[in-house]
Design an enzyme around this catalytic site. Sequence first.
Site, mmCIF file in Angstrom:
data_model
loop_
_atom_site.group_PDB
_atom_site.id
_atom_site.type_symbol
_atom_site.label_atom_id
_atom_site.label_comp_id
_atom_site.label_asym_id
_atom_site.label_seq_id
_atom_site.Cartn_x
_atom_site.Cartn_y
_atom_site.Cartn_z
ATOM 1 C CG ASP A 134 107.707 41.253 28.440
ATOM 2 O OD1 ASP A 134 107.017 42.155 27.968
ATOM 3 O OD2 ASP A 134 107.489 40.747 29.556
ATOM 4 C CB CYS A 188 87.662 36.007 18.737
ATOM 5 S SG CYS A 188 89.274 36.152 19.523
ATOM 6 C CB CYS A 191 84.120 33.191 21.718
ATOM 7 S SG CYS A 191 84.654 32.614 23.351
ATOM 8 C CB CYS A 194 88.709 36.239 27.180
ATOM 9 S SG CYS A 194 88.310 37.218 25.716
ATOM 10 C CB CYS A 214 94.473 44.330 34.238
ATOM 11 S SG CYS A 214 95.209 42.722 33.893
ATOM 12 C CB CYS A 241 94.648 37.566 36.885
ATOM 13 S SG CYS A 241 92.940 36.986 36.628
ATOM 14 C CB CYS A 244 91.063 36.903 30.183
ATOM 15 S SG CYS A 244 92.774 37.472 30.159
ATOM 16 C CB CYS A 248 91.136 31.042 25.318
ATOM 17 S SG CYS A 248 91.209 31.137 23.511
#
Length: 349
Positions: A134, A188, A191, A194, A214, A241, A244, A248
């Site tokens: 990252d 997914c 759905c 999210c 966001c 946050c 989302c 799931c």
Amino acid sequence: MAAADAKALIRAEAARLGFDAVGFTRASLPTEMRARLDAFLAAGRHGTMRWLAERAAQRAHPQALWPEAVSVIALGLSYAPARDPMETLARREVGTISVYARGRDYHDVVKGRLKQLGQFLHARFGADLKVFVDTAPVMEKPLAAQAGIGWQGKHTNLVSRRHGSWLFLGEIYTTLDLPPDPPHPDRCGSCRRCLDICPTDAFPAPYQLDATRCISYLTIEHDGPIPEGLRAAIGNRIYGCDDCLAVCPWNRFATAAREAKLHAREELNAPRLADLARLDDAAFRALFAGSPIKRSGRGRFVRNVLIAIGNSGDPALRPIAQDLAQDPDPVVAEAARWAAMRLAPETVP
């Protein structure tokens, strides 16, 4: 050694080191990934994250970052919470911190494991390699999906059938020629949980994110005043946050993270806003030593706390905001004035 046997040995060693997911892919990405990245940048949806644009070519093409790379080993470490991360959202006197930031800094935890696995690869196979967590121009989620760990959901994050939306990702670029695993299909379906849960409507369409709306971007990456039109929707989310991620349906298969260092510190599960707002720089550094929150700095964090105070509806917190209206940090001072105004007697129901 046969490539299949090499992969089996690497999987076994990764599991021994505590990784929860491992997959293999080529050190390349389809051209559509660069096209999606270019469209994201052209629309300005990266906000002030300039590094995304500055090294876009290396991000979109692994061999542009390291030409010698042949294969990528994608790894995942679960940080699934033991409790509902959304349970504090209705408690306006406390702050809600993203699950990933309630324990130790995952960069240190994951990178340490990657280096150990890298040492094994070098000793066992004589391979050259580079490890990433990252902090480099690496498209972690597309590579992980391509390696079969999961798929990128409609919220753009990786989803795993075993671990839901709760995986930290790391990569090893290596000169080893390893057969790729098949990519994971998108599961997914129809759905939209999210997308529909997002407080600030940060998803222009399924599989698209506008980072400038966001809450994770606004409270972690954005270093100026938060746009006033988005402040009320932030509620008491003071660092990141999880909405989302938390809704799931695939999370029902996830079990709490095994790695103790990633478990939440109790004092960060529901910290009181009044206490956090009073942190000076030294107290902030002491409280968040070893935490990813420390990277944001006291000013940005207290700004977030003041937004939450302004959203609390609690006039008892107004004196704290008034005290910080003269803070040396102009961003903190502005947020404090906004919070104090929101909590003025004529505005509090």
